[in-house]
Design a protein around this motif. Structure first.
Motif, PDB file in Angstrom:
ATOM      1  N   SER A  87      38.090  37.194  38.803  1.00 16.66           N
ATOM      2  CA  SER A  87      37.915  36.487  37.529  1.00 16.66           C
ATOM      3  C   SER A  87      38.334  35.023  37.642  1.00 16.66           C
ATOM      4  N   LEU A  88      39.355  34.724  38.444  1.00 15.00           N
ATOM      5  CA  LEU A  88      39.746  33.335  38.678  1.00 15.00           C
ATOM      6  C   LEU A  88      38.649  32.584  39.423  1.00 15.00           C
ATOM      7  N   VAL A  89      38.080  33.202  40.449  1.00 16.70           N
ATOM      8  CA  VAL A  89      36.994  32.573  41.208  1.00 16.70           C
ATOM      9  C   VAL A  89      35.798  32.286  40.301  1.00 16.70           C
ATOM     10  N   VAL A  90      35.460  33.241  39.449  1.00 16.64           N
ATOM     11  CA  VAL A  90      34.340  33.056  38.518  1.00 16.64           C
ATOM     12  C   VAL A  90      34.624  31.907  37.564  1.00 16.64           C
ATOM     13  N   ALA A  91      35.839  31.834  37.045  1.00 19.17           N
ATOM     14  CA  ALA A  91      36.188  30.764  36.106  1.00 19.17           C
ATOM     15  C   ALA A  91      36.005  29.394  36.742  1.00 19.17           C
ATOM     16  N   VAL A  92      36.527  29.206  37.948  1.00 18.68           N
ATOM     17  CA  VAL A  92      36.428  27.908  38.618  1.00 18.68           C
ATOM     18  C   VAL A  92      34.980  27.597  38.989  1.00 18.68           C
TER      19      VAL A  92
END
Length: 304
Positions: A87-92
């Motif tokens: 989810s962090l990778v998707v956000a960035v």
């Protein structure tokens, strides 16, 4: 069996902390994008990437700080590490798509709308991917009308943030825009949480034992928080941050006009341009004085 959901088990602590992190990420991201757009000599890809990471980390950190206060009274809660990191990778990544599109293509209506939609959908995907990481003694159900409302808020917030990133230059106005964006991101999160309903498999108190959500989420939050603090140091110590809007405009005019012509005897009104005479040179005044000094010919002039 319907579970009892509590999104504020620590009172106002988690919402306030989450809002602060959302504002911090937005403020740093906006300043980085402004730095890349209005200073042509800056390394645009680097500043845009830092802006995307700042906004993405701020949104992700806001989400999981808020989730520390999420409880289901009849069940323990655990988080899947892989989905949480994803989810962090998707956000960035999705924020980077919007930031780079606006940073390189400007604020045309088509670019702004398309980039805002992509970024808003990505923010919503990050939120619900983070929710999918929750593991408990049951499953989560959503009110689809409220989910659609939260996605709409995310798109509007992302579009407004991208517009502000390339339209607002002043420090105080950027700060105000980041506060508004923090409200929008937090509003999207808690609107999405209002759509949550938990159906339990039984009343056994949950199948997960061991670490609590706080003991798991806090170590994962350390990395993004440290990145935001380092990005804050870079932005605050960047010299362009202390320049006023007029200074940026004059620098842009000088770059558009090109270098001044060298001094000629037939054009005494044209000032000389020394190689070291630039707006960013600390030695420009000394260089101009040295250039204006008459050069010695090696012959002594006899005075009568």
């Amino acid at each position: 069996m319907q579970g009892t959901v509590d999104g504020f088990s620590y009172g106002a602590v988690t919402p306030v902390a989450a809002y602060i992190m959302a504002c911090l990420g937005a403020a740093l991201g906006l300043r980085c994008v402004v730095r890349s757009v209005y200073n042509e000599r800056s390394w645009k890809p680097g500043w845009l990437a830092m802006g995307a990471c700042s906004i993405g980390c701020g949104i992700w950190t806001m989400h999981f700080i808020a989730m520390i206060g999420f409880r289901v009274k009849e069940s323990r809660i655990h988080y899947d590490v892989g989905l949480t990191v994803l989810s962090l990778v998707v956000a960035v990544a999705v924020v980077a798509v919007g930031v780079f599109a606006v940073g390189y293509r400007g604020v045309s209506t088509a670019t702004l709308c398309s980039a805002g939609c992509v970024t808003g959908l990505g923010v919503a995907a990050m939120h619900y991917l983070g929710m999918a990481a929750i593991q408990l003694n049951g499953y989560i159900r959503y009110d689809m009308a409220v989910v659609a409302l939260s996605v709409g808020i995310a798109i509007v917030a992302a579009t407004a943030a991208l517009w502000a990133a390339v339209s607002i230059r002043g420090f105080l106005t950027s700060l105000g825009a980041s506060l508004v964006m923090g409200v929008a991101v937090s509003g999207m999160h808690y609107t999405g949480m209002a759509a949550v309903g938990v159906h339990l498999h039984g009343t056994t108190g949950g199948t997960f034992t061991g670490e609590s959500p706080m003991s798991m989420l806090l170590p994962m939050l350390i990395g993004p928080v440290i990145f935001l603090l380092l990005a804050g140091v870079v932005v605050m110590f960047d010299p362009m941050l202390v320049l006023g809007e007029g200074d940026w405009d004059r620098s842009a005019v000088r770059r558009r006009e090109g270098p001044r012509q060298p001094w000629r005897a037939d054009r005494p009104d044209v000032p000389p341009q020394h190689p070291d005479d630039s707006a960013d040179s600390l030695f420009a005044p000394a260089a101009r004085r040295a250039h204006r000094q008459p050069q010695s010919t090696g012959h002594r002039i006899q005075r009568w």
